[in-house]
Scaffold this motif. Structure first.
Motif, mmCIF file in Angstrom:
data_model
loop_
_atom_site.group_PDB
_atom_site.id
_atom_site.type_symbol
_atom_site.label_atom_id
_atom_site.label_comp_id
_atom_site.label_asym_id
_atom_site.label_seq_id
_atom_site.Cartn_x
_atom_site.Cartn_y
_atom_site.Cartn_z
ATOM 1 N N GLU A 47 -29.481 -53.984 -31.541
ATOM 2 C CA GLU A 47 -30.394 -54.449 -30.501
ATOM 3 C C GLU A 47 -30.785 -55.903 -30.736
ATOM 4 O O GLU A 47 -31.348 -56.231 -31.774
ATOM 5 C CB GLU A 47 -31.666 -53.588 -30.479
ATOM 6 C CG GLU A 47 -31.434 -52.148 -30.098
ATOM 7 C CD GLU A 47 -32.715 -51.329 -30.177
ATOM 8 O OE1 GLU A 47 -33.769 -51.905 -30.506
ATOM 9 O OE2 GLU A 47 -32.658 -50.119 -29.920
ATOM 10 N N VAL A 48 -30.494 -56.749 -29.776
ATOM 11 C CA VAL A 48 -31.032 -58.106 -29.809
ATOM 12 C C VAL A 48 -32.194 -58.238 -28.844
ATOM 13 O O VAL A 48 -32.975 -59.179 -28.913
ATOM 14 C CB VAL A 48 -29.952 -59.166 -29.477
ATOM 15 C CG1 VAL A 48 -28.803 -59.100 -30.456
ATOM 16 C CG2 VAL A 48 -29.446 -59.020 -28.055
ATOM 17 N N HIS A 96 -35.705 -59.604 -29.830
ATOM 18 C CA HIS A 96 -35.876 -59.089 -31.180
ATOM 19 C C HIS A 96 -35.041 -59.845 -32.208
ATOM 20 O O HIS A 96 -35.301 -59.757 -33.407
ATOM 21 C CB HIS A 96 -35.493 -57.602 -31.185
ATOM 22 C CG HIS A 96 -35.960 -56.848 -32.369
ATOM 23 N ND1 HIS A 96 -37.283 -56.689 -32.686
ATOM 24 C CD2 HIS A 96 -35.270 -56.194 -33.346
ATOM 25 C CE1 HIS A 96 -37.400 -55.980 -33.783
ATOM 26 N NE2 HIS A 96 -36.196 -55.658 -34.194
ATOM 27 N N TYR A 97 -34.033 -60.593 -31.764
ATOM 28 C CA TYR A 97 -33.129 -61.254 -32.710
ATOM 29 C C TYR A 97 -33.746 -62.502 -33.325
ATOM 30 O O TYR A 97 -33.266 -63.016 -34.340
ATOM 31 C CB TYR A 97 -31.818 -61.630 -32.006
ATOM 32 C CG TYR A 97 -31.960 -62.724 -30.972
ATOM 33 C CD1 TYR A 97 -31.711 -64.044 -31.293
ATOM 34 C CD2 TYR A 97 -32.348 -62.422 -29.670
ATOM 35 C CE1 TYR A 97 -31.844 -65.048 -30.337
ATOM 36 C CE2 TYR A 97 -32.481 -63.408 -28.717
ATOM 37 C CZ TYR A 97 -32.231 -64.713 -29.056
ATOM 38 O OH TYR A 97 -32.375 -65.702 -28.108
ATOM 39 N N GLN A 98 -34.792 -63.035 -32.732
ATOM 40 C CA GLN A 98 -35.409 -64.251 -33.236
ATOM 41 C C GLN A 98 -36.279 -63.945 -34.444
ATOM 42 O O GLN A 98 -36.799 -62.847 -34.615
ATOM 43 C CB GLN A 98 -36.244 -64.912 -32.131
ATOM 44 C CG GLN A 98 -35.415 -65.365 -30.936
ATOM 45 C CD GLN A 98 -36.272 -65.891 -29.800
ATOM 46 O OE1 GLN A 98 -37.441 -65.559 -29.704
ATOM 47 N NE2 GLN A 98 -35.682 -66.718 -28.942
#
Length: 572
Positions: free
Chosen positions: A153-154, A210-212
């Motif tokens: 999930e990103v 969520h990737y940050q």
């Protein structure tokens, strides 16, 4: 057979191998264990009965079987029948295993794939480290993960499942190849995600990047806010003039972008939603050149997008074009965010969308049990449901096959007497051989009931007029309406809104007569093949009058348009 019952932790997916040939079993088992043993349980068997017993135990234990390899050859003459009837979930990828050079297996395998009895085929490893074998296995495992919805999930989307905006965002991320997880805001897991983000009473849907390192949290974001948060928006300079502006990133637009950028043209692509257009929603395109095992429309589109991006094409996402005008030798595009793009030439590749049913009781439930197009992100939610697909073309057939992996049963509603003139043979064969799909000809959906979600669907027999009320979910893939309303007064269109080009502008139009307000060809020279009534502006793909509704032809038109762009620039 391996077991990891003594090791605590999450249940690992299983890979199953079945062959009576001891030598083949040793070679393939060794290759699978060495490469995939850390993440998957590899189970190998030498007879059918033991395999069925083990699969029953795996199912009872909640272990997903994601890949099933069954040999076909001298020692396994019934391999295809065994593979077809393995008691595995429909999301499992079923693969026939053959020895290289055993040409006698090719036709039966191709027929089985064409009938939908199995999914793929693979050749036994020929070397201790056979990367061609592992490339194929990795692709199949990725396909299985996509079917099951278990991806990294990103993005996290938190909202109410059947809220139209939430569903739109989930589909948008899926079509743009962005791994996204969905969390129902009314469920404990969704509430936990909101609490972790420090949100007590947010405006739904919530999007978390969520990737940050420090996740970005967006509440009820607009498309433009999402694009800006992803860093996808590179402002166009006030004095920038492009050689080519492409409107639409479907197959035609992406084809034009790849060829234009690779040939050194300063190219910008404006896309209001997702790459791929209608084709991007297709779960599996099996007749596109170069992909004998088929490829999903989303994956094909994303690869084309990466290719164009690599060559230097600029992409302007989440903006639509609202106006087109000539400004001397330049063409000026007005965008939905009030921005402007200037270019020497323009390619219109805005495509078409599925027609609405025009049934108020169904249209009001759009996104809540009535879905327009093959909404891939909603397919896993169809488990245990009766699903109806309205349409008789390839897109409807592909949707039916894909949805049959999840739904209890899929019924294809076709207004015509049959599918022979509207659907490719390979799809007709696959549908006919899939027990979970029924085709009802001369039938249509005429009404529905439900408040928050579609509860019942009324079907009408077009010959007898008899009506039947059934529970179910409806996917609509009928007809097409071109995205060309914004072009009224700028370029000539036919009475249905398709853009006229080339010879259709200068005579012999017949039913392609333009609307009264549309302009005529203004120049002394004849228009080029794909040129519209505005010199230097070309139309390709589904938005063009007389186009062939195929992905390959759309890509070809995009490539052809680039050669016409070069000719126009040379005349300047």
């Amino acid at each position: 057979m391996t077991t990891d019952d003594a090791v605590a932790g999450p249940v690992r997916p299983a890979i199953v191998l079945l062959t009576r040939d001891d030598g083949t079993r040793r070679i393939v088992e060794d290759a699978l264990r060495r490469r995939y043993g850390a993440d998957y349980d590899v189970h190998t068997f030498g007879d059918v009965a033991t395999t069925h017993d083990a699969l029953s135990r795996l199912t009872a234990a909640g272990t997903p079987v994601v890949l099933a390899l069954v040999a076909l050859g001298t020692d396994d003459p019934d391999g295809l029948e065994v593979l077809e009837h393995l008691p595995v979930d429909r999301t499992c990828v079923r693969v026939a295993l053959v020895r290289w050079g055993d040409w006698s297996t090719t036709r039966p395998i191709f027929d089985a794939i064409g009938m939908g009895a199995i999914d793929r085929w693979i050749t036994c490893p020929g070397l201790p480290v056979d990367e061609e074998f592992h490339t194929a296995v990795t692709e199949y495992l990725e396909e299985a993960a996509t079917r099951r919805g278990t991806r990294f999930e990103v993005v996290r989307v938190v909202g109410v499942r059947w809220d139209p905006r939430t569903q739109y965002l989930r589909d948008l991320f899926d079509r743009n190849h962005l791994p996204a997880g969905f969390y129902d805001a009314t469920a404990p897991e969704g509430r936990a995600v909101l609490r972790a983000a420090g949100l007590a009473d947010p405006a739904l849907p919530v999007v978390l990047l969520h990737y940050q390192q420090v996740p970005t949290v967006l509440q009820r974001p607009t498309d433009i806010q999402i694009a800006d948060a992803f860093g996808l928006f590179e402002p166009v300079g006030k004095d920038e003039v492009f050689d080519l502006a492409i409107i639409g990133a479907g197959p035609a637009g992406l084809g034009a972008a790849v060829y234009a950028a690779s040939e050194g043209l300063r190219t910008i692509v404006v896309e209001q939603e997702a790459v791929g257009g209608q084709a991007g929603t297709s779960s599996l395109i099996r007749n596109y050149l170069g992909f004998p095992a088929g490829i999903s429309g989303g994956r094909l589109a994303f690869r084309a997008y990466e290719q164009a991006w690599t060559f230097g094409a600029r992409f302007h996402f989440m903006r639509s074009v609202t106006g087109l005008a000539a400004d001397g030798e330049e063409r000026r595009l007005t965008l939905s965010d009030r921005g402007t793009v200037r270019a020497a030439t323009v390619v219109l590749a805005t495509g078409a969308s599925y027609k609405r049913l025009g049934v108020p009781s169904l249209d009001t439930l759009s996104g809540r049990g009535v879905f327009y197009g093959a909404t891939v992100s909603e397919a896993p939610a169809m488990r245990g449901r009766q699903v109806y697909v309205a349409g008789g073309g390839n897109s409807a057939g592909q949707a039916a096959v894909h949805l049959a992996r999840y739904a209890d049963h899929v019924t294809l509603l076709v207004r015509r007497q049959g599918l022979e003139t509207t659907m490719s043979e390979y799809l007709r064969r696959e549908i006919a051989s899939t027990p979970a799909i029924t085709v009802r000809t001369r039938a249509e959906a005429v009404a529905g009931t439900g408040t928050d979600f579609l509860e019942t669907l009324t079907l009408r027999d077009l010959d007898s007029g008899a009506e039947e009320t059934v529970p179910g979910v409806l996917f609509v893939l009928i007809g097409a309406e071109p995205h060309s309303q914004w072009l009224a007064g700028s370029v000539a269109r036919d009475r249905w809104g398709y853009v006229l080009t080339g010879a259709d502008l200068t005579g012999g139009r017949g039913t392609a007569a333009p609307a009264p307000e549309d302009p005529t060809w203004p120049a002394e020279r004849p228009p080029a093949m794909l040129e519209t009534t505005m010199p230097g502006v070309f139309a390709v793909g589904d938005v063009r009058h007389g186009s062939v509704k195929r992905v390959a032809s759309a890509v070809g038109e995009g490539a052809l348009a680039v050669s016409l762009v070069h000719q126009h620039l040379a005349r300047r």
